[in-house]
Design a protein around this motif. Sequence first.
Motif, mmCIF file in Angstrom:
data_model
loop_
_atom_site.group_PDB
_atom_site.id
_atom_site.type_symbol
_atom_site.label_atom_id
_atom_site.label_comp_id
_atom_site.label_asym_id
_atom_site.label_seq_id
_atom_site.Cartn_x
_atom_site.Cartn_y
_atom_site.Cartn_z
ATOM 1 N N LYS A 176 0.841 -1.197 0.000
ATOM 2 C CA LYS A 176 0.000 0.000 0.000
ATOM 3 C C LYS A 176 0.875 1.246 0.000
ATOM 4 C CE LYS A 176 -4.408 -1.403 2.058
ATOM 5 N NZ LYS A 176 -5.323 -1.235 3.211
ATOM 6 N N LEU A 177 0.532 2.205 -0.844
ATOM 7 C CA LEU A 177 1.291 3.449 -0.902
ATOM 8 C C LEU A 177 0.960 4.370 0.262
ATOM 9 C CD1 LEU A 177 1.008 4.096 -4.740
ATOM 10 C CD2 LEU A 177 3.012 3.273 -3.478
ATOM 11 N N ARG A 178 -0.241 4.245 0.800
ATOM 12 C CA ARG A 178 -0.643 4.993 1.985
ATOM 13 C C ARG A 178 -1.462 4.063 2.880
ATOM 14 N NH1 ARG A 178 2.684 7.899 0.438
ATOM 15 N NH2 ARG A 178 2.738 10.187 0.321
ATOM 16 N N ALA A 179 -1.224 4.139 4.170
ATOM 17 C CA ALA A 179 -1.903 3.250 5.098
ATOM 18 C C ALA A 179 -3.402 3.543 5.138
ATOM 19 C CB ALA A 179 -1.308 3.396 6.495
ATOM 20 N N SER A 180 -4.182 2.518 5.387
ATOM 21 C CA SER A 180 -5.630 2.691 5.522
ATOM 22 C C SER A 180 -5.932 3.645 6.671
ATOM 23 C CB SER A 180 -6.296 1.344 5.778
ATOM 24 O OG SER A 180 -6.158 0.507 4.657
ATOM 25 N N GLY A 181 -6.993 4.449 6.504
ATOM 26 C CA GLY A 181 -7.410 5.358 7.550
ATOM 27 C C GLY A 181 -6.584 6.614 7.663
ATOM 28 N N THR A 182 -5.725 6.888 6.675
ATOM 29 C CA THR A 182 -4.861 8.069 6.754
ATOM 30 C C THR A 182 -5.273 9.114 5.728
ATOM 31 O OG1 THR A 182 -3.208 7.190 5.197
ATOM 32 C CG2 THR A 182 -2.928 6.673 7.544
ATOM 33 N N GLU A 183 -4.834 10.310 5.960
ATOM 34 C CA GLU A 183 -4.984 11.414 5.020
ATOM 35 C C GLU A 183 -3.854 12.391 5.269
ATOM 36 O OE1 GLU A 183 -8.844 12.992 5.835
ATOM 37 O OE2 GLU A 183 -8.273 13.906 7.726
ATOM 38 N N GLY A 184 -3.661 13.312 4.341
ATOM 39 C CA GLY A 184 -2.570 14.274 4.493
ATOM 40 C C GLY A 184 -2.331 15.011 3.197
ATOM 41 N N SER A 185 -1.092 15.443 2.988
ATOM 42 C CA SER A 185 -0.723 16.169 1.778
ATOM 43 C C SER A 185 0.583 15.602 1.253
ATOM 44 C CB SER A 185 -0.567 17.663 2.069
ATOM 45 O OG SER A 185 -0.288 18.378 0.883
ATOM 46 N N ALA A 186 0.715 15.515 -0.058
ATOM 47 C CA ALA A 186 1.899 14.898 -0.649
ATOM 48 C C ALA A 186 2.232 15.561 -1.981
ATOM 49 C CB ALA A 186 1.669 13.412 -0.853
ATOM 50 N N GLU A 187 3.492 15.510 -2.341
ATOM 51 C CA GLU A 187 3.940 15.920 -3.663
ATOM 52 C C GLU A 187 4.143 14.715 -4.564
ATOM 53 O OE1 GLU A 187 7.430 18.274 -3.170
ATOM 54 O OE2 GLU A 187 6.364 19.946 -2.221
ATOM 55 N N GLU A 188 4.212 13.535 -3.970
ATOM 56 C CA GLU A 188 4.350 12.292 -4.707
ATOM 57 C C GLU A 188 3.827 11.166 -3.826
ATOM 58 O OE1 GLU A 188 8.518 11.588 -5.304
ATOM 59 O OE2 GLU A 188 8.902 11.239 -3.172
ATOM 60 N N PHE A 189 3.620 10.001 -4.429
ATOM 61 C CA PHE A 189 3.238 8.809 -3.673
ATOM 62 C C PHE A 189 4.367 7.801 -3.811
ATOM 63 C CE2 PHE A 189 -0.883 10.698 -4.887
ATOM 64 C CZ PHE A 189 -1.317 11.008 -3.604
ATOM 65 N N LYS A 190 5.138 7.664 -2.721
ATOM 66 C CA LYS A 190 6.319 6.806 -2.720
ATOM 67 C C LYS A 190 6.072 5.585 -1.850
ATOM 68 C CE LYS A 190 10.537 8.434 -2.594
ATOM 69 N NZ LYS A 190 11.826 9.030 -2.119
ATOM 70 N N CYS A 191 6.492 4.421 -2.357
ATOM 71 C CA CYS A 191 6.355 3.186 -1.618
ATOM 72 C C CYS A 191 7.385 3.138 -0.496
ATOM 73 C CB CYS A 191 6.534 1.996 -2.550
ATOM 74 S SG CYS A 191 6.405 0.399 -1.711
ATOM 75 N N SER A 192 6.937 2.792 0.701
ATOM 76 C CA SER A 192 7.827 2.746 1.857
ATOM 77 C C SER A 192 8.738 1.518 1.852
ATOM 78 C CB SER A 192 6.996 2.753 3.148
ATOM 79 O OG SER A 192 6.154 1.603 3.207
ATOM 80 N N PHE A 193 8.490 0.559 0.953
ATOM 81 C CA PHE A 193 9.248 -0.692 0.927
ATOM 82 C C PHE A 193 10.534 -0.548 0.108
ATOM 83 C CE2 PHE A 193 8.407 -5.579 0.455
ATOM 84 C CZ PHE A 193 9.614 -5.840 1.089
#
Length: 469
Positions: free
Chosen positions: A124-141
């Motif tokens: 998952k690129l973003r955890a379930s139940g989260t929100e916020g602001s981003a300039e990109e979607f980066k994989c944490s793995f």
Amino acid sequence: MNDSTIIKLKDLPKGAARCPGAPSTQDIIAADKVAAPGWVRSESYHFMGDEDISKDRYIDADYAKREFKNLWTRTWQFACREEHIPNVGDYHVYDIGPYSFIITRVTETEVRGYYNACLHRGTKLRASGTEGSAEEFKCSFHGWSWNLDGSHKETVCHWDFPHVEPNNFALPQVRVELMWGFVFINMDPDAPSFADYVGAEAKSHFDKWGLEDRSIYLHVVKRLPCNWKLGIDAFLEAYHVIETHPQVAISNADANSQYDTYGEHVNRFISTLGVLSPHLYGQYTEQDIFDQFTIGDATAMGGAAKPKVPQGSTARAEMAVMFRGMFEQASGTDLSKVSDSELLDAFSYTIFPNIFLWPGISLPLVYRFRPDPHDHRKCLYEVFFMKPVAPGTARPMPAEPIRLQDHQSFCEAPGMTEAFGKILDQDTDNLILQQEGLEASAKSGLTLGNYQEIRVRHFERAVDKYVGK
């Protein structure tokens, strides 16, 4: 009810019977001082049969699997409000069962939804139940990343992936439509537009509410011990009020309530308030009705003495005057042309499969039900309380969700009034008994009333359309 009355009711066409000796919802509304608009005065009931509804849909785990495959992948769902993602780069994660989506504002006017999974190894690129602001979607793995518009930005150690063509590696999208301040999504590329899905008549009602000019001031979430459809069914009728909520029956014309269906995906009820339940005729006065409905509100208006219902007037008429003044003061808006019915009454519209919209001034609510992906006997129930945004003021950020534990009362949610929290507790306390009762029952289905439970039949007919009987 005597034997002759029962015989006469049996002679009526199926679905034509109404509470004997009681005024209809439209009779009650017609007597109001400030007249209701056409969308309130309309009726749209259609008899849909009287056969039992199979209980398998509520208790069978395989049925739930078919729902995830055939229903949730083909229907329009409320993912978030636009105020959840007001600025470019803001995102909100929406989950439905095993599916997860990143809802993000790409430009000031465009919102997109991406399947929430890295195209490398699926994290998952973003955890379930989260929100916020981003300039990109980066994989944490492994650090693979995508731009806000979904285009592929970087493959770490690209030399090892000559078979990955960045132009062909954009994040897959889900369909998104914006309506009345809501962000709706649909996984089916061939589904009708959202406007066609709800239909022209129902949409004409929704368009008049101004829900885009409201904001969420309280958001309460609780897991319920029942199948998600039982949760939906529990709020589709006022038939349960006299037994489940006896404390409000004094000022709720429950058996007089009006039920309507619109196409395949929308239905509603109108339950008039400030009117005595037909079950209690002759037991209470107009002053009793007024006092029950307005308990606590008089003191909220500066501690003034409890108002009296003048001789010749009604509790409903006096409540309309009182509530108009209260809501005008609270919202900073002119409500002089808003009908008494819109101020007082409970309007509940359902957009299939899982959204309840309550557009009235006194009950400005949204309900959302989502199935538990791991247990078909549980679901997630959310209550959003909304209020008008005063003209000329900035839209506030939506309230953070308050997540109750399974054992907690709704009254424990900060900001929840005790009276409404008690009503929600009464509604949801029935559900574990119903879930367990259906599993224990020797009877194979549910027997429904032709009129008061038509919304249940309408809803379950739509379930059958997508999942099959």
